[in-house]
Each structure stands twice: as C-alpha cells, then as structure tokens.
Design a protein around this motif. Sequence first.
Motif, PDB file in Angstrom:
ATOM      1  N   SER A 291       0.819  -1.218   0.000  1.00 16.17           N
ATOM      2  CA  SER A 291       0.000   0.000   0.000  1.00 16.17           C
ATOM      3  C   SER A 291       0.849   1.263   0.000  1.00 16.17           C
ATOM      4  O   SER A 291       0.343   2.350  -0.270  1.00 16.17           O
TER       5      SER A 291
ATOM      6  N   ARG B  44       0.639   2.780  -3.294  1.00 16.52           N
ATOM      7  CA  ARG B  44      -0.682   3.158  -3.782  1.00 16.52           C
ATOM      8  C   ARG B  44      -1.063   4.530  -3.256  1.00 16.52           C
ATOM      9  O   ARG B  44      -0.574   4.972  -2.224  1.00 16.52           O
ATOM     10  N   GLU B  45      -1.961   5.183  -3.955  1.00 17.76           N
ATOM     11  CA  GLU B  45      -2.471   6.468  -3.473  1.00 17.76           C
ATOM     12  C   GLU B  45      -3.355   6.263  -2.245  1.00 17.76           C
ATOM     13  O   GLU B  45      -3.368   7.083  -1.333  1.00 17.76           O
ATOM     14  N   SER B  46      -4.094   5.146  -2.249  1.00 23.68           N
ATOM     15  CA  SER B  46      -4.973   4.844  -1.117  1.00 23.68           C
ATOM     16  C   SER B  46      -4.184   4.054  -0.075  1.00 23.68           C
ATOM     17  O   SER B  46      -4.063   2.836  -0.158  1.00 23.68           O
TER      18      SER B  46
ATOM     19  N   SER C 249      -3.312   2.029   3.084  1.00 30.22           N
ATOM     20  CA  SER C 249      -4.126   1.101   3.863  1.00 30.22           C
ATOM     21  C   SER C 249      -3.718   1.130   5.335  1.00 30.22           C
ATOM     22  O   SER C 249      -2.864   0.355   5.772  1.00 30.22           O
TER      23      SER C 249
END
Length: 217
Positions: free
Chosen positions: A181, A184-186, A188
């Motif tokens: 994560s 990733r932009e999101s 977690s």
Amino acid sequence: FSVKEIDSGDAVSVGAYYLSAMILFFLLLWGLGNAFLYIRRDDSMQKVLVSRTYKVFYLVASDFISCLLLLFAIMALPTSALVFLVQYAESFIPEAESLEFAGRMKIVLGIGTAMIFAVSLELFLLETVRDSVSGLSLLFITSVFFAYLAGIFYPVEFFPKAMQVFARFSPGGLAFDAIRSSFRESFSLLSHVLTLSYAALFFVLTVLLRKRRITHE
C-alpha cells in the motif's frame, strides 16, 4: 512500452508488487540466520532472572528489542537506498514518479510494520522448540507457508474465492498489503493496524509460552 498491472483492486504495477513481495519474503526468512541466538536448550538462566524479580514480560521484551535492532541494522541501508533512489526505478516501478516525501515515508512505515511482525513471529516460533534443527525447520516452513498465503509467489486473485478472503486477512497477507500500500495512493491504515495486532498477539503468546516453560519445566 506498456506497464502491466495485477488485475485486482490493489492497482499496483508488477514492479511494485514483486518488490514488496521480495521485501516481505526476506523479512520472513531473515531469522534463519540468527535463530541460534534465541533458541534455548535450557531455561536455568531464565529461572534465575525471574527469581530475582525480573518479570517474564521483560525477558521477552528484551529479546524482542534486541532482535528488532538487529533487523534494523540489516535493513537500514537497503531501506534508505530504496527511499532516496526509488525515483530512478520509474521504468520498473511507475509509481515512483509521483512519490513525494510523504510517499517515501509510507515505504519506511510499511517496511517497519512488516519488520515488527516478522520479529514477533520469529520469537514466537522459536519459543516452541529446544534445538536449532527444529527451530530452523519450523521457521522456514512457516515463512514459506505465510509467503504463499500472502500471494508472494503469485497473486491471491488466482486462489479460490473462499481462500482469497482468508489469504487477505492472514498475517502474511496483511503484512504484504502494508508494504504494497506504500506504492498506492490509497494508503491502507487498516492493514498496518491489523498487522501490528498480529504482532502483539504473537508477542503475548511468546510471553505465555516462556512463563509456562519457566514455571512448569
């Protein structure tokens, strides 16, 4: 030139996926090299320390801290290199192009979370054995099993549907997502919290096993 992506909600490039996989697999296996430091054939010294008012919790905590510091010493240089040089790997990891300072710190946080989990797991497994052969075998088999279940060898999307849910919330699966994560932009946060929760669980189980060995053997 095109960038392939794993066909899943994770939405990371193949490069980021397998870099995260290699990092976690190394962390799971690294204990094979230092297991002999934490395998005890005899608990006489532990009993002496407990008799002198040292609590079992502190004994396990001291092992945990020393093991974590040893892993930190090993991981400090490669992690620093990854953080400061990741932008030069854009052809391999396209996400690196948009990584700012906060994004680089997410990589450190992801690796740090996985390190804590790996150390806690190692100490728990080694607490259950008395000799090096059993300890190394148990550590290797468990690490490979966790790695397989996490999707390190191939994505969990190829697992049966029921297995996918179990794999995603397995200790290895959550630790893998905590690292992945970071790219990733999101981000977690849930994966980090649950991974640390597993680490805390293994730590508590280690304390209970140590206490049982000292008081009943």
